[in-house]
Motif scaffolding. Structure first.
Motif, PDB file in Angstrom:
ATOM      1  N   ARG A  50       0.836  -1.191   0.000  1.00 53.04           N
ATOM      2  CA  ARG A  50       0.000   0.000   0.000  1.00 53.04           C
ATOM      3  C   ARG A  50       0.875   1.246   0.000  1.00 53.04           C
ATOM      4  NH1 ARG A  50      -3.724  -0.898   5.036  1.00 53.04           N
ATOM      5  NH2 ARG A  50      -2.337  -2.657   5.277  1.00 53.04           N
ATOM      6  N   GLY A  51       0.363   2.310  -0.575  1.00 53.45           N
ATOM      7  CA  GLY A  51       1.122   3.551  -0.714  1.00 53.45           C
ATOM      8  C   GLY A  51       1.708   4.063   0.586  1.00 53.45           C
ATOM      9  N   ILE A  52       1.032   3.799   1.682  1.00 56.81           N
ATOM     10  CA  ILE A  52       1.483   4.318   2.962  1.00 56.81           C
ATOM     11  C   ILE A  52       2.890   3.796   3.284  1.00 56.81           C
ATOM     12  CG2 ILE A  52       0.353   2.441   4.238  1.00 56.81           C
ATOM     13  CD1 ILE A  52       0.607   5.959   5.494  1.00 56.81           C
ATOM     14  N   TYR A  53       3.196   2.581   2.805  1.00 58.42           N
ATOM     15  CA  TYR A  53       4.491   2.007   3.148  1.00 58.42           C
ATOM     16  C   TYR A  53       5.641   2.670   2.396  1.00 58.42           C
ATOM     17  CZ  TYR A  53       2.009  -1.594   5.698  1.00 58.42           C
ATOM     18  OH  TYR A  53       1.226  -2.243   6.602  1.00 58.42           O
ATOM     19  N   ILE A  54       5.375   3.165   1.198  1.00 61.29           N
ATOM     20  CA  ILE A  54       6.407   3.913   0.476  1.00 61.29           C
ATOM     21  C   ILE A  54       6.755   5.167   1.261  1.00 61.29           C
ATOM     22  CG2 ILE A  54       6.756   5.458  -1.470  1.00 61.29           C
ATOM     23  CD1 ILE A  54       7.141   3.106  -2.769  1.00 61.29           C
ATOM     24  N   ALA A  55       5.719   5.822   1.751  1.00 62.80           N
ATOM     25  CA  ALA A  55       5.951   7.036   2.526  1.00 62.80           C
ATOM     26  C   ALA A  55       6.783   6.722   3.761  1.00 62.80           C
ATOM     27  CB  ALA A  55       4.618   7.666   2.912  1.00 62.80           C
ATOM     28  N   LEU A  56       6.412   5.644   4.471  1.00 64.05           N
ATOM     29  CA  LEU A  56       7.160   5.257   5.665  1.00 64.05           C
ATOM     30  C   LEU A  56       8.599   4.918   5.321  1.00 64.05           C
ATOM     31  CD1 LEU A  56       4.624   3.055   7.621  1.00 64.05           C
ATOM     32  CD2 LEU A  56       5.786   5.090   8.416  1.00 64.05           C
TER      33      LEU A  56
END
Ligand SMILES: Nc1ncnc2c1ncn2[C@@H]1O[C@H](COP(=O)(O)OP(=O)(O)OP(=O)(O)O)[C@@H](O)[C@H]1O
Ligand SMILES: [Mg+2]
Lengths: 654, 244
Positions: free
Chosen positions: A410-416
């Motif tokens: 999920r996109g959130i993991y790229i941010a993290l």
């Protein structure tokens, strides 16, 4: 092996784990009930730790009273206010990038608020029952450690009780399942999410108050602690509380053990310990796999790219103007102008990544730093163009490396992942004495091609104008291309793309490479412009600022990038007159609040400006921009969401 | 005077006048008139996409009408919140399964206490008495039960909350005839206790025998209405004439 030493560090590790667990729990609770991953979680905790310091130390309230008021009154109030004023508006159909930007903006706002209220002086927060300890099986254990572990246990069992045995807790789980059905049954989902934000905020505050005595009460350190909580939460897949506790335990204990047993002599290894949470976050991202959840995304409007010829003609004109105007500018004005142009280049790299492909990078300034350091470190023997190319390519590869573990998730993991990497770079590369750290700076040469020297302020300004024009056209070329359309499709309907057999992962990695390369090249010029670069130039925090400013002005367009750049150089001049602490607080507050206000519209202020100017332009020169997508007979704000599940099945059926 | 008295007595429990509504600018209901007298059972029939679900969503406040009026016991409720309507006695059992799949049976019933104003033990008692199979499964995660059991769980809410208006959206969907019969027996019992019911079904046969009044919709408008016997004959024509 020294068993006693092992136990001492295990004890410390367990109490640190307890704090991570408390913080991570708050994060997970708000994430699952509201779908917003709160990057401001740590900053909220930090703010509350300051509030607690104010009440207990500065005002001299008794500890239990100060604690109760902070955690049971102020913290929930902040949580509810955030939910009502900010988060609730986000939940319906906001894109991932929007949600991210808003919580990042909150992070910046809370940091600004603390600086504004309490200033920059160092403070310490006393531990609970400071200095008192008892011995257990030969181990000295402080009361603070004991209280910390007890607090975590109370949180763990308290939450278990809440979720299993109380109506509110069951309602929280019900909202996760089906918010609409909650409303149908007479329970407002808003009440439930407000309760979860109140809880999340209290837990953030509790964690910060527990950990602050071991450190200084300081803005950055406390906000960053939350990254350990992120890592723990990722172990729990952002949903399982027991697994989150296990993650916290692994993190806390391994951190202390590394601290205890890794020799302190080696600079790289010594830096490893503070970096450990980030390393573990990476590992957690690497080892976890997930079934992709259907993501509901909102499409957004962006201006149609002008044809190549227009882009080149406009660019040529701009360079011509730069060439003529620069003759009449003072060196200081040229410097400001050059700074703006470099910033425009950096934002353009984000426009490509976030605007076009919907991925969020929180480490764009780290890429800039890598580019600058590479040019500075490469031996003199390398001609400048070669050094520039090396800087770009290596940075691009680093970008791919960072994106690799998270790109399928999920996109959130790229941010993290990018945030973790940015902080990692701060600590072990830019903070390393061998590279930049310890107050040293590194000289970076200015462009010098085939004996032509571009090192005067004016020459550099013109060179940068050319670079910015090239970047802008590069972005437009990508957007017009097949690859660009693929990226848009990946952004708006990732699952459908996958179902249709497109290689989503590859496309994402490619655009990451391109964006990092652009940022690396911009970094090389950034270094040249400043002549010397230092650790502070590339702090992770600056990457957040870049992202926020880009969002305010429009992360989908070239015009947004240039407007953002103008703002970025003008803002420090505007806030210069404020006194130092006030000025420090003012910038983040302005940027953060503006970002919160504008985040809902990715086309940003530039988009609104274009919309306002369009009729006038049309009247004057008969200019008619082509709409990027066929005009829908409906208002933009009500553009129907693409339900990926539906699109997916249509694709599958073919 | 006699006329006035009669209208007073017959103030309908639910009345829709010229209701238009849609999703994201695309209109799904093009002016619906619908009257549900208190204590009666009205069946809403129609083919896929006719707007039956949307009509129920308007009545329960999930969709705000763009025009027209929705009156509940003479009070205008168009635009009222779903939560307020639920607390005022509007009980929607939605299409699909109106349950929380990750909650246990007991926890699902706990969620019914918000509108019912009863304790969870009372809600459980009523539900288990009527559906003993739920009683055997009170600790089971609801999503793992059979479709019929899930629908029983959803319908339980109507039993314990004394609804003023019960809205049933395709109770029978995907269920075996025997289960459908069992569920409609419960619905029938509810009518005898004076509950007003608006029931949506795609297949007429299930409800034509129990309803007092039938309304047939197609493509967002009311095509036909009347007593079940009158409608029965005209019905296949309405289905076939759906395109025109
Ligand atoms: N969430 C939604 N978004 C957009 N359009 C919708 C949505 N829900 C329904 N519609 C549209 O509104 C119209 C009416 O749909 P509705 O669900 O009310 O029909 P229905 O009579 O209940 O059909 P069915 O018997 O298949 O359940 C349809 O054209 C449908 O496509
Ligand atoms: Mg329906």
């Amino acid at each position: 092996m020294d068993v006693e030493k092992l136990f001492v560090f295990l004890t410390i590790g367990v109490s640190v784990s307890a704090i991570y667990a408390v913080s991570a729990t708050g994060l997970v609770v708000t994430y699952i009930t509201s779908g917003v991953f709160n990057f401001a979680h740590g900053a909220i905790g930090m703010f509350l730790a300051f509030v607690y310091w104010e009440l207990s130390v500065n005002q001299g309230w008794p500890v239990p009273l100060a604690l109760a008021v902070t955690l049971l009154v102020i913290a929930p109030a902040i949580g509810v206010a955030l939910d009502v004023l900010v988060m609730r508006r986000l939940v319906q159909g906001a894109s991932l990038a929007t949600k991210l930007v808003v919580t990042l903006a909150l992070l910046v706002v809370f940091q600004g608020a603390v600086l504004g209220i309490w200033g920059v002086e160092l403070r310490t927060l006393p531990a609970f029952l400071e200095g008192r300890q008892y011995s257990l099986a030969g181990l000295q254990i402080t009361y603070h450690q004991t209280i910390t572990v007890l607090a975590a246990l109370v949180v763990a069992f308290g939450l278990r009780f809440l979720f299993k045995r109380t109506r509110l807790g069951v309602a929280m789980r019900a909202v996760v399942d089906n918010p609409e059905l909650c409303a149908v049954k007479g329970l407002s989902p808003n009440v439930v999410t407000a309760a979860s934000w109140a809880m999340g905020s209290s837990l953030a505050g509790l964690a910060a108050i527990l950990i602050a005595p071991g450190l200084n009460l300081e803005v950055n350190t406390l906000s960053l602690l939350v990254v350990s909580a992120y890592a723990a939460a990722v172990v729990g897949r952002l949903q399982s509380l027991p697994a989150t506790f296990v993650g916290a335990l692994i993190l806390g204990v391994s951190g202390e053990l590394v601290g205890a047993y890794v020799p302190a002599g080696n600079e790289w290894l010594a830096n490893l310990r503070p970096a450990l949470p980030f390393v573990l976050l990476f590992v957690a991202l690497l080892v976890r796999s997930e079934t992709r959840l259907p993501e509901k995304l909102k499409t957004h409007a962006e201006p149609a790219p002008p044809p190549l010829r227009t882009g080149i003609v406009l660019g040529g004109l701009a360079v011509g103007v730069a060439l003529t105007v620069s003759g009449g500018l003072s060196p200081f004005q040229l410097l400001i102008g050059s700074k703006g142009l470099i910033f425009a280049c950096i934002v353009l790299s984000l426009v490509l990544l976030t605007g076009l492909s919907g991925q969020v990078s929180l480490m764009q300034m780290s890429f800039v730093g890598i580019g600058a350091v590479l040019v500075g470190k490469l031996p003199e023997a390398f001609p400048y163009p070669v050094a520039l190319a090396v800087a770009g390519l290596v940075t691009g590869l680093v970008g791919v490396l960072v994106a690799l573990p998270a790109v399928r998730l999920r996109g959130i993991y790229i941010a993290l992942s990018t945030l973790a990497f940015a902080i990692l770079m701060d600590k072990i590369v830019f903070g390393n004495r061998d590279v930049l750290g310890g107050g040293t700076t590194l000289a970076v040469e200015r462009p010098n091609v085939f004996g032509l020297d571009f090192s005067s302020e004016r020459a550099l300004f013109v060179v940068l104008a050319v670079v910015a024009v090239v970047f802008a056209n590069l972005f437009l070329i990508v957007r017009r291309s097949r690859f660009g359309r693929l990226l848009t499709a990946v952004r708006d309907a990732p699952n459908a793309c996958q179902t249709l057999g497109m290689d989503v992962t590859r496309a994402k990695l490619k655009v990451f490479f391109l964006s990092a390369t652009m940022a690396g090249v911009a970094g090389a010029f950034f270094g040249g412009l400043q002549s010397r670069v230092g650790q502070l130039d590339f702090l992770y925090f600056r990457s957040l600022t870049v992202l926020l400013v880009a969002t305010i002005f429009g992360i989908t367009s070239v015009s947004g990038a240039f407007l953002g750049a103008a703002f970025f150089v003008v803002l420090p001049e505007l806030t210069r007159n404020a006194d130092s602490a006030g000025g420090q607080a003012l910038q983040p507050l302005i940027i953060g609040l503006l970002a919160i206000l504008t985040a809902r519209r990715p086309e940003g202020l530039a988009g609104r400006l274009r919309a306002a100017l369009r009729p006038a332009l049309r009247r004057v020169i008969g200019f008619r921009p082509v709409a990027s997508r066929p005009e829908l007979p409906i208002e933009l704000s009500t553009t129907p969401e693409i339900d990926i599940r539906e699109v997916g099945t249509v694709g599958a059926a073919r | 005077m006699a006329l006035l008295d009669e209208t007073l007595i017959e103030t309908p429990l639910l009345e829709l006048r010229g209701v238009r509504a849609g999703y994201g600018g695309v209109e799904a209901l093009h002016g619906i008139d619908l009257t549900v007298p208190g204590g009666s059972m009205v069946a809403l029939l129609g083919p896929n996409g006719a707007g039956k679900t949307t009509t129920l969503r308007v009545v329960s406040g999930l969709v705000t009408p763009t025009a027209g009026s929705v009156q509940l016991e003479g009070n205008e409720v168009a635009g009222a919140s779903t939560v307020a309507l639920a607390r005022a006695g509007v009980c929607l059992i939605p299409e699909g399964r109106g349950i929380f799949p990750n909650l246990t049976v007991r926890e699902n019933l706990l969620m019914d206490t918000y509108a019912a104003g009863r304790s969870v033990s009372q809600v459980e008692e009523v539900a288990y008495a009527r559906f003993p199979r739920l009683g055997e499964r009170r600790g089971q995660v609801a999503g793992t039960m059979s479709g019929g059991e899930q629908q029983m769980l959803a319908l339980s809410r109507a039993l314990s909350s004394d609804p003023a208006l019960l809205l049933l959206d395709e109770l029978s969907m995907g269920l075996a005839p025997l289960i459908v019969e069992e569920l409609f027996a419960v619905v029938h019992d509810l009518t005898t206790t004076g509950v007003t019911i608006l029931v949506v079904e795609q297949f007429a046969s299930v409800v034509l025998d129990v309803a007092d009044h039938v309304v047939v919709m197609a493509q967002g408008t009311v095509r036909l209405e009347g007593r079940p016997d009158d409608v029965r004959d005209a019905l296949s024509a309405a289905y076939l004439g759906g395109e025109g």
